[in-house]
Scaffold this motif. Sequence first.
Motif, PDB file in Angstrom:
ATOM      1  N   PHE A   1       6.567 -19.960 -55.115  1.00  0.00           N
ATOM      2  CA  PHE A   1       7.424 -21.083 -55.983  1.00  0.00           C
ATOM      3  C   PHE A   1       7.262 -22.415 -55.431  1.00  0.00           C
ATOM      4  O   PHE A   1       7.439 -23.547 -56.154  1.00  0.00           O
ATOM      5  CB  PHE A   1       8.803 -20.867 -55.838  1.00  0.00           C
TER       6      PHE A   1
ATOM      7  N   ARG B   1      13.426 -18.223 -60.383  1.00  0.00           N
ATOM      8  CA  ARG B   1      14.250 -18.947 -59.456  1.00  0.00           C
ATOM      9  C   ARG B   1      14.855 -19.989 -60.344  1.00  0.00           C
ATOM     10  O   ARG B   1      14.158 -20.999 -61.212  1.00  0.00           O
ATOM     11  CB  ARG B   1      13.435 -19.702 -58.472  1.00  0.00           C
TER      12      ARG B   1
ATOM     13  N   CYS C   1      18.049 -23.428 -59.287  1.00  0.00           N
ATOM     14  CA  CYS C   1      19.063 -23.964 -58.491  1.00  0.00           C
ATOM     15  C   CYS C   1      20.357 -23.744 -58.594  1.00  0.00           C
ATOM     16  O   CYS C   1      20.727 -23.892 -59.972  1.00  0.00           O
ATOM     17  CB  CYS C   1      18.671 -25.490 -58.183  1.00  0.00           C
ATOM     18  N   LYS C   2      21.212 -23.579 -57.694  1.00  0.00           N
ATOM     19  CA  LYS C   2      22.501 -23.116 -58.006  1.00  0.00           C
ATOM     20  C   LYS C   2      23.483 -24.225 -58.523  1.00  0.00           C
ATOM     21  O   LYS C   2      24.488 -23.959 -59.337  1.00  0.00           O
ATOM     22  CB  LYS C   2      23.160 -22.644 -56.725  1.00  0.00           C
TER      23      LYS C   2
ATOM     24  N   PHE D   1      17.913 -15.962 -57.915  1.00  0.00           N
ATOM     25  CA  PHE D   1      16.874 -15.533 -58.336  1.00  0.00           C
ATOM     26  C   PHE D   1      17.262 -14.399 -59.535  1.00  0.00           C
ATOM     27  O   PHE D   1      18.256 -13.725 -59.426  1.00  0.00           O
ATOM     28  CB  PHE D   1      16.364 -14.668 -57.213  1.00  0.00           C
TER      29      PHE D   1
ATOM     30  N   GLU E   1      21.790 -14.232 -55.673  1.00  0.00           N
ATOM     31  CA  GLU E   1      22.181 -15.736 -55.025  1.00  0.00           C
ATOM     32  C   GLU E   1      21.639 -15.845 -53.277  1.00  0.00           C
ATOM     33  O   GLU E   1      22.044 -14.632 -52.851  1.00  0.00           O
ATOM     34  CB  GLU E   1      23.643 -16.121 -55.302  1.00  0.00           C
TER      35      GLU E   1
ATOM     36  N   ARG F   1       9.272 -17.778 -51.577  1.00  0.00           N
ATOM     37  CA  ARG F   1       9.250 -19.161 -51.602  1.00  0.00           C
ATOM     38  C   ARG F   1       7.773 -19.757 -51.509  1.00  0.00           C
ATOM     39  O   ARG F   1       7.737 -21.039 -52.072  1.00  0.00           O
ATOM     40  CB  ARG F   1       9.880 -19.633 -50.439  1.00  0.00           C
TER      41      ARG F   1
ATOM     42  N   LEU G   1      11.293 -12.836 -48.720  1.00  0.00           N
ATOM     43  CA  LEU G   1      11.686 -14.273 -49.165  1.00  0.00           C
ATOM     44  C   LEU G   1      10.766 -15.189 -48.755  1.00  0.00           C
ATOM     45  O   LEU G   1      10.729 -16.333 -49.648  1.00  0.00           O
ATOM     46  CB  LEU G   1      13.425 -14.366 -48.696  1.00  0.00           C
TER      47      LEU G   1
ATOM     48  N   LYS H   1       9.234 -19.484 -63.158  1.00  0.00           N
ATOM     49  CA  LYS H   1       9.078 -17.830 -62.892  1.00  0.00           C
ATOM     50  C   LYS H   1       7.639 -17.661 -62.456  1.00  0.00           C
ATOM     51  O   LYS H   1       6.865 -18.447 -62.596  1.00  0.00           O
ATOM     52  CB  LYS H   1       9.359 -17.319 -64.291  1.00  0.00           C
TER      53      LYS H   1
ATOM     54  N   CYS I   1      14.896 -28.122 -56.161  1.00  0.00           N
ATOM     55  CA  CYS I   1      16.249 -28.407 -56.226  1.00  0.00           C
ATOM     56  C   CYS I   1      16.493 -29.528 -55.235  1.00  0.00           C
ATOM     57  O   CYS I   1      15.738 -30.117 -54.571  1.00  0.00           O
ATOM     58  CB  CYS I   1      16.613 -26.985 -55.297  1.00  0.00           C
TER      59      CYS I   1
ATOM     60  N   HIS J   1      19.635 -21.175 -53.900  1.00  0.00           N
ATOM     61  CA  HIS J   1      18.571 -20.432 -54.911  1.00  0.00           C
ATOM     62  C   HIS J   1      19.361 -19.508 -55.694  1.00  0.00           C
ATOM     63  O   HIS J   1      20.008 -18.806 -54.943  1.00  0.00           O
ATOM     64  CB  HIS J   1      17.369 -20.278 -54.630  1.00  0.00           C
TER      65      HIS J   1
END
Length: 469
Positions: free
Chosen positions: A128, A44, A46-47, A22, A8, A125, A121, A65, A156, A20
Motif C-alpha cells: 500500500f 485499506r 483510514c479510521k 482493513f 482495525e 504496508r 502486516l 485496494k 492517512c 488503519h
Amino acid sequence: MISLSLVEVSKSSLDGEDDHVFLFFTEKAVEERRYNIEVSRIARVCKSDLGGRRVLVDQWTSFLKARLDCPFGDAGSHTLVQDVFLVHNQSNWKDSIFYATFTSNSKSSGCSKTAVCAYKLSDIRQVFGDELLIQSSNEFLDPSTENQPSPYPGSCINNEMRAQGVNTSLLVPDKTLQFVRDNHLMKGVVTPITGKPLLVQTEKRFSKIVIDQVTSLDGRQHQVMFIGTDSGWLQKAVSFDGEDSRIIEELQLFETPQPVNSLKLSLKTGRLYGCSNKEAFQINVRDCSRYTSCDDCLLARDPYCGWDQIRGQCASVVGTSNGSMIQSLDDGDIRICPTSDMKPAIVHLSLGAAQFLPCSPKTNLPVSWSFSNSIRFPGPQHTVLSQGLIIRPSFSDAGLYTCETRETVKGKVHRKTVIQYTVQIQDNNSTVMNLKVAVITLAAYSGLVTLLQCSFCLIRHKKAKRQNN
C-alpha cells in the motif's frame, strides 16, 4: 463487491499516522480483460476518514485496494477469501499477522480445495506504500505515465500533513481526491508469508478461523488454528518452524452437516464458541484428557498439553508452573516418558492350531508385530488383523511377540508397545503318546512291585513253616 471481514489495526507510529481499517472481500477483477474473473482483495481506509468537502463527500477519501494472493490448486484457478483473523504482535505492531481461509474450485479436475494463508502486516504496508495503477478507459496503465499528486493519494493523516494544515480528510486537496476517486488499485500484490499456504486440503471448504497463541513449557509461542468448515467440522491445526501445518484434532460439531458461521475464542476461559444457523456449541480448547498415556500426549505435539509425571496424566500447560511436566513439540520424542513395567503375558499354543493374539491400542495409529526383535509380516502361518494376530504355530514360532504402534514424526519413527506375549508351543499328539508310554510304564512297574511282594510273602511263609517243624 462482497465484504467479508473488517479488521482495525491500532498502532503507535513515530510519524503520528492515523490507525488503519482493513477490509477483505471478493469482486470481479476489473484489471483483467476477462471481466467474469472473481478475485480476492484487501482494502485499506483510514479510521479517521470523514470524507471530502467538495469531492468524495460522505465517501472514503483514503480507500485503496490490492490483489490478495493465496496460491494453491491448479494453475490459473483463482482463490477466494472466506474469513480473516488478526494476531496482534504486542511488541511490534508491524509484525502482526493476518490469517485467512480461502476456497478454490479446480477447473481441470473439478476437485474442491481449501487453504489457510498468512500475511505479515509489514508486507501489506509495503504494497500500500507502493504505486497505484492508473485507469484509462478499460485499461490499467503503468503509474509512470502520469504524475501523482501530493499528498500521496489514500494517505492517512500524519504529522507531516498536520504541519501543512491538513488535520482531517475534509482538508485534503481536491486534486488528490479526484485522483484517488478514479485510481485506487495498487500495482503490487499481497503475497503470503513464505509464498505459499500454511495448510491445504481437498474435498473440504474452510469457512471461519480463529487463532490462539499458546506458550509452551520452553517459553516459545505457537499459533494454534481453529478452522470451521461448511459441513460442520472443526479442525485444530498447528504450524512448527520448517514444517507444513499439521492437523492435531478434527471434531464433528453438528449431527447434520451445516456451515460453521461464527467462531469466537475466550482467552480468559479457554473456551471456543461457535454456531451455525440452527445450533451453537462450546469447546474447551485446553482439554488434554483424550491423550491417555505419556506416549500419546507427546506424539500429539499439542502445544496446549504436557505429561504430568507426578499425577501420571496429560494436562494443560497453560499458566502452569509445574516442574514435573514434559513436552516434546519439536519431534514428539517419547523416550523422555517414564518407563513402564509391562510384563509379557505367557500363552500356551497348540501345534498347528490357528489361534488369535489380541492387540487393541487406544489410538488410531497403525500397529505392527515383531517376533524376537524382527518384524513379522503376514504370511502362511501369520495373519495380521487390525485388532490382533492369527498364528498357526510350529515349534520354531515359540518366543516373544510384541504388538506396537508406530508414528513417523519429522523422519523419526516412534514406537509404543501395546502388549507382549511369550508364546510356548505344545504338541497335543506327542503329549498323548507320552502319556500312553507313562501309563504302560506305570502298569509294568506296578506289576513288578506286586510280583516282588508275592515272592517276599512266599519266602516268609516257607521260613515260618520250617521253624514250626
